[in-house]
Design an enzyme around this catalytic site. Structure first.
Site, PDB file in Angstrom:
ATOM      1  CD  GLU A 107     -17.981 -73.244  -4.067  1.00  0.00           C
ATOM      2  OE1 GLU A 107     -19.047 -73.422  -4.697  1.00  0.00           O
ATOM      3  OE2 GLU A 107     -17.831 -72.358  -3.217  1.00  0.00           O
ATOM      4  CD  GLU A 127     -18.515 -69.662  -7.771  1.00  0.00           C
ATOM      5  OE1 GLU A 127     -17.398 -69.296  -8.184  1.00  0.00           O
ATOM      6  OE2 GLU A 127     -18.738 -70.802  -7.348  1.00  0.00           O
TER       7      GLU A 127
HETATM    8  C1  3H9 Z   1     -22.105 -71.541  -8.449  1.00  0.00           C
HETATM    9  O1  3H9 Z   1     -21.594 -72.575  -8.771  1.00  0.00           O
HETATM   10  C2  3H9 Z   1     -22.444 -71.169  -7.028  1.00  0.00           C
HETATM   11  C3  3H9 Z   1     -21.692 -71.963  -5.986  1.00  0.00           C
HETATM   12  O2  3H9 Z   1     -20.488 -71.323  -5.654  1.00  0.00           O
HETATM   13  C4  3H9 Z   1     -22.462 -71.960  -4.674  1.00  0.00           C
HETATM   14  C5  3H9 Z   1     -23.506 -72.915  -4.512  1.00  0.00           C
HETATM   15  C6  3H9 Z   1     -24.069 -72.990  -3.103  1.00  0.00           C
HETATM   16  N1  3H9 Z   1     -26.035 -73.524 -14.793  1.00  0.00           N
HETATM   17  O3  3H9 Z   1     -21.998 -71.428 -22.373  1.00  0.00           O
HETATM   18  P1  3H9 Z   1     -22.577 -72.529 -23.188  1.00  0.00           P
HETATM   19  C7  3H9 Z   1     -25.837 -74.019 -19.867  1.00  0.00           C
HETATM   20  S1  3H9 Z   1     -22.585 -70.399  -9.616  1.00  0.00           S
HETATM   21  C8  3H9 Z   1     -27.018 -73.763 -15.677  1.00  0.00           C
HETATM   22  O4  3H9 Z   1     -23.445 -72.170 -24.325  1.00  0.00           O
HETATM   23  P2  3H9 Z   1     -19.890 -73.382 -23.773  1.00  0.00           P
HETATM   24  C9  3H9 Z   1     -25.989 -72.838 -20.800  1.00  0.00           C
HETATM   25  O5  3H9 Z   1     -27.055 -72.004 -20.390  1.00  0.00           O
HETATM   26  C10 3H9 Z   1     -22.148 -71.120 -11.150  1.00  0.00           C
HETATM   27  N2  3H9 Z   1     -26.818 -73.840 -16.989  1.00  0.00           N
HETATM   28  O6  3H9 Z   1     -21.457 -73.541 -23.697  1.00  0.00           O
HETATM   29  C11 3H9 Z   1     -26.237 -73.540 -22.110  1.00  0.00           C
HETATM   30  O7  3H9 Z   1     -27.599 -73.938 -22.110  1.00  0.00           O
HETATM   31  P3  3H9 Z   1     -28.353 -74.285 -23.460  1.00  0.00           P
HETATM   32  C12 3H9 Z   1     -20.745 -70.869 -11.491  1.00  0.00           C
HETATM   33  C13 3H9 Z   1     -25.562 -73.682 -17.429  1.00  0.00           C
HETATM   34  O8  3H9 Z   1     -19.352 -74.692 -24.175  1.00  0.00           O
HETATM   35  C14 3H9 Z   1     -25.366 -74.789 -22.005  1.00  0.00           C
HETATM   36  O9  3H9 Z   1     -25.137 -74.995 -20.612  1.00  0.00           O
HETATM   37  N3  3H9 Z   1     -20.456 -71.378 -12.803  1.00  0.00           N
HETATM   38  C15 3H9 Z   1     -24.499 -73.435 -16.564  1.00  0.00           C
HETATM   39  O10 3H9 Z   1     -19.532 -72.182 -24.594  1.00  0.00           O
HETATM   40  C16 3H9 Z   1     -24.036 -74.661 -22.700  1.00  0.00           C
HETATM   41  O11 3H9 Z   1     -23.383 -73.484 -22.214  1.00  0.00           O
HETATM   42  C17 3H9 Z   1     -20.362 -70.594 -13.891  1.00  0.00           C
HETATM   43  O12 3H9 Z   1     -20.485 -69.385 -13.818  1.00  0.00           O
HETATM   44  C18 3H9 Z   1     -24.773 -73.367 -15.192  1.00  0.00           C
HETATM   45  N4  3H9 Z   1     -23.796 -73.163 -14.268  1.00  0.00           N
HETATM   46  O13 3H9 Z   1     -19.391 -73.030 -22.294  1.00  0.00           O
HETATM   47  C19 3H9 Z   1     -20.104 -71.311 -15.187  1.00  0.00           C
HETATM   48  N5  3H9 Z   1     -23.370 -73.302 -17.296  1.00  0.00           N
HETATM   49  O14 3H9 Z   1     -27.755 -75.525 -23.959  1.00  0.00           O
HETATM   50  C20 3H9 Z   1     -20.896 -70.702 -16.302  1.00  0.00           C
HETATM   51  C21 3H9 Z   1     -23.727 -73.487 -18.576  1.00  0.00           C
HETATM   52  O15 3H9 Z   1     -29.763 -74.419 -23.050  1.00  0.00           O
HETATM   53  N6  3H9 Z   1     -20.783 -71.449 -17.529  1.00  0.00           N
HETATM   54  N7  3H9 Z   1     -25.051 -73.705 -18.664  1.00  0.00           N
HETATM   55  O16 3H9 Z   1     -28.089 -73.115 -24.371  1.00  0.00           O
HETATM   56  C22 3H9 Z   1     -19.773 -71.317 -18.402  1.00  0.00           C
HETATM   57  O17 3H9 Z   1     -18.785 -70.658 -18.139  1.00  0.00           O
HETATM   58  C23 3H9 Z   1     -19.911 -71.975 -19.733  1.00  0.00           C
HETATM   59  O18 3H9 Z   1     -21.272 -72.247 -19.943  1.00  0.00           O
HETATM   60  C24 3H9 Z   1     -19.127 -73.291 -19.908  1.00  0.00           C
HETATM   61  C25 3H9 Z   1     -19.545 -73.948 -21.258  1.00  0.00           C
HETATM   62  C26 3H9 Z   1     -17.627 -72.984 -19.970  1.00  0.00           C
HETATM   63  C27 3H9 Z   1     -19.404 -74.250 -18.806  1.00  0.00           C
END
Ligand code: 3H9
Length: 711
Positions: A107, A127
């Site tokens: 975004e 999301e």
């Molecule tokens: C949003 O953006 C709302 C907006 O539209 C509006 C705002 C107003 N936040 O998965 P992994 C951490 S909603 C915090 O193991 P990978 C995860 O907990 C968001 N932490 O690695 C982990 O922590 P730790 C929309 C996050 O390489 C570490 O990062 N976004 C977030 O297999 C590594 O993650 C999503 O839904 C986060 N957003 O995959 C994306 N993301 O090291 C969700 C990750 O302590 N995330 N962490 O164990 C993913 O899809 C995967 O984590 C990603 C990496 C592909 C990024």
């Protein structure tokens, strides 16, 4: 975040640098700092373009999910002020993405004026998979940049697109290879040289489209909207975008997002996301790694479980040796493996080449001596301590030093099994769930002498084969099955009191379970539960069971495998049909117990089974069998079909509030067979100390009267 300028001091550079995933944390002031940097550069007449890029593996995973505390006014505000700063900039803003550009991260890119992406970047608005919708203008800006049908697809499914697709559909202006900083500098220089203007996505017109897409999509979403409200609400926002003007429909989106943030099911899904990443961390061993290699596996026992484990290992690219004493068992196993791989190829889930490559990793043998080189040895033989003893003594004699020695027992004491070897430090329980190649849960059972490195190796093995590995202690049934027993006990008692199998399963499935308790028993085979109950009668005479399930078993109705159980399973009927003989049997059984059958509501089914789970979960925490409440939640979400939107039993306890949980347990414990719901002592202490299960997840501890730490 780092702020700098290029050599000519005409390009303002902003580098997002917040490992591991560049989440846009408001608590850490990241969006605020980017907004301030944009404003400062914009106010500087020497700066002709602003370039944003990121350091590390990924451009950004979006908003920081850990900061969603259900207070939208403060949770989303910092990020929204960044979008305003980008919209207000009179200086063109160029943004480079690499790795992943997800959620709020994408975004930010949509609000920038020009976007470029590294060729392997995945771009998405996921999301909805958190029960949310893009709440930073994503539903409004995306359909102004790409065709409405493509925007609907991306937002409603949450599925990312490749950089090539993004270029084709107009989401990005160019692709690059290599370094994001160099690429964004080049592009910004080009913008300056070509005198390109500020180009806000908010000012662009939505291209003409067929409005029928909204109704057809809504019809598709209607089936699942009660489980996850995000996609339908996101569709409403897209519909609104088409009405315009931007400012009004943006407010609509913000309100819809804020309402979802407060929704209990959204909170449940976010809890599941973070919980799955917490539960795999072993307290006290965070950040540590095993030095053992984990490239080859030997599985002893070529039954259904052994084959499932082998398939999971082969899929992960591990050399897999399947051992059994009998050639016929191995032949059957090979046929089973080949059938399952062929099935996946037929369904288009696996290419023939990959299926062939996986099959090439499998070796079958009747000679136990062959397991001598294996890094991991998993015993999956008959659930009998004598049989396990003989197998583990052989493993001990043959396995190489440092091999991980695992038992797939679901009921036996891993301490006893470890004692059959001269290396109990290398022995662990690895409790797979059937079908082992599909179910994501792996309970890792730490016995008294299991070494820290063996636990780390087990956790690494789980990760390698795509499982969520949760470490638990030794007790009968470990965490999952021990809780399941209490939950089943209540389901059986409710049958006696007036419910039918359809009442029980219908209520549970409607609430969010993938499958009701009685259907699960029919699927697993009633004879297994019967054997456990027979054992319990001897071991725990003070904890009587309903005898109704025994009556079902005495008729040979073991469930799906015999075509009859709580339900009938005629050929071609999916999920079972009513077994007309069950209700008369139940009626007679209730009369024999002196019970007048009554109406059991769906709410009662859900509440009683859930309270039984929460209470047993609390006892498990009290005994230190699970490290954290979230571990129990993750076990239920990944091994038992507990609805993801419900977050897990301990999460539900917090939603109910401890006061309500205790009051209801106390009330129910005065009723029929009330002993089974007598509240766990830890619940009283938590209430006295004002603690929730979320507090325990965050590291707070429950003090006993003697002030010693329990959890
Ligand atoms: C949003 O953006 C709302 C907006 O539209 C509006 C705002 C107003 N936040 O998965 P992994 C951490 S909603 C915090 O193991 P990978 C995860 O907990 C968001 N932490 O690695 C982990 O922590 P730790 C929309 C996050 O390489 C570490 O990062 N976004 C977030 O297999 C590594 O993650 C999503 O839904 C986060 N957003 O995959 C994306 N993301 O090291 C969700 C990750 O302590 N995330 N962490 O164990 C993913 O899809 C995967 O984590 C990603 C990496 C592909 C990024």
């Amino acid at each position: 975040m780092q702020k700098s300028t290029d050599k000519t001091a005409t390009i303002g550079m902003i580098c997002l640098d917040a490992p591991p995933v560049n989440a846009l944390s408001g608590d850490k002031g990241i969006p605020q700092a980017i907004a301030a940097a944009v404003q400062e550069f914009d106010a500087d007449p020497a700066i002709k373009a602003i370039a944003i890029y990121a350091a590390g593996r990924f451009y950004s995973a979006g908003a920081d999910i850990a900061e969603f505390r259900g207070n939208p006014a403060t949770d989303a505000a910092p990020l929204r002020s960044l979008f305003e700063a980008l919209d207000a900039s009179q200086t063109p803003v160029v943004l480079a993405m690499h790795g992943v550009a997800f959620g709020g991260g994408l975004e930010v890119a949509l609000a920038a004026h020009y976007r470029i992406a590294e060729a392997k970047t995945k771009l998405g608005l996921p999301e909805v998979s958190l029960g949310l919708l893009p709440g930073g203008g994503g539903t409004q800006r995306l359909p102004r940049l790409i065709a409405m049908d493509k925007a609907v697809e991306m937002i409603i499914t949450g599925r990312p697109v490749s950089a090539a697709q993004a270029l084709e559909n107009g989401l990005v202006d160019a692709l690059f290879d290599g370094d994001a900083r160099a690429a964004v500098l080049d592009f910004a220089t080009k913008i300056i040289n070509e005198n390109k203007p500020v180009r806000r996505s908010r000012d662009q017109e939505i291209a003409a489209f067929d409005p029928a897409i909204f109704d057809t999509t809504a019809t598709k979403l209607a089936k699942t909207a009660h489980r996850n409200p995000g996609p339908m609400k996101a569709l409403d926002c897209l519909r609104e975008a088409a009405q315009g003007p931007f400012e009004r429909s943006l407010t609509f989106e913000h309100r819809a997002f804020d309402a979802l943030m407060e929704h209990p099911q959204t909170k449940g899904i976010c809890h599941a996301f973070l919980g799955e990443r917490t539960a795999v961390k072993i307290p006290g061993l965070e950040g540590q790694k095993t030095s053992r290699s984990m490239d080859s596996v030997a599985i002893i026992g070529a039954g259904t479980m052994g084959v499932g484990i082998a398939l999971a290992c082969m899929k992960a690219g591990l050399q897999t040796l399947l051992l059994d004493l009998k050639d016929e068992a191995l032949e059957r196993a090979r046929a089973n493996v080949e059938r399952q791989l062929a099935g996946q190829v037929k369904k288009g889930r696996l290419s023939q080449d990959r299926a062939d490559a996986q099959l090439a990793l499998l070796t079958l043998s009747t000679s136990f001596a062959d397991m001598g080189d294996a890094d991991v040895i998993i015993e999956a033989v008959f659930e009998d301590l004598g049989v396990k003893e003989s197998v583990f003594r052989q493993i001990d004699a043959i396995a190489k030093p440092g091999a991980l020695l695992a038992s797939n027992t679901s009921t036996l004491d891993v301490n006893l099994i470890a004692a059959f070897t001269n290396r109990p430090q290398d022995v662990v329980g690895l409790h797979f769930f059937s079908p082992a190649n599909i179910m994501r849960l792996l309970e890792i059972i730490r016995a008294d002498d299991t070494s820290a490195d063996t636990l780390l190796a087990s956790a690494e093995f789980a990760r390698k084969i795509g499982k969520v590995g949760v470490v638990v202690g030794v007790c009968d049934g470990f965490v999952g099955n021990r809780i399941f027993e209490e939950y089943l006990r209540q389901a059986y008692l409710l049958l006696e009191e007036g419910a039918t199998p359809e009442d029980i399963d219908g209520a549970m499935e409607q609430w969010g379970w993938a499958m009701g308790a009685l259907k699960v028993m029919d699927l697993a085979g009633q004879d297994i539960g019967w054997a456990i109950r027979k054992r319990r009668k001897v071991e725990q005479p003070d904890r009587p069971y309903s005898t109704f399930p025994d009556q079902i078993c005495e008729l040979g109705w073991y469930g799906q495998k015999t075509g009859r159980g709580y339900y009938n399973y005629p050929e071609g009927v999916r999920g079972g049909a009513t077994n007309p003989d069950v209700l008369p049997m139940l009626q007679a059984h209730s009369i024999a117990l002196g019970l007048i059958r009554r109406t059991v509501t769906a709410e009662e089914v859900v509440e009683r089974t859930l309270l039984a789970m929460i209470n047993e979960g609390a006892k498990i925490l009290e005994e230190g069998i699970a490290y954290r409440p979230v571990d129990i939640d993750v076990i239920y979400l990944n091994g038992y079909g507990f609805g993801r939107d419900r977050g897990g039993p301990m999460f539900q306890a917090d939603l109910m509030g401890l006061k309500t949980v205790l009051a209801r347990l106390e009330e129910l414990s005065k009723g029929r067979e009330g002993w089974a719901l007598k509240p766990a002592a830890i619940l009283y202490r938590m209430q006295e100390q004002g603690l929730s299960f979320a507090d325990l997840n965050a590291g707070k501890t429950v003090q006993t009267d003697m002030q010693e730490e329990l959890v």
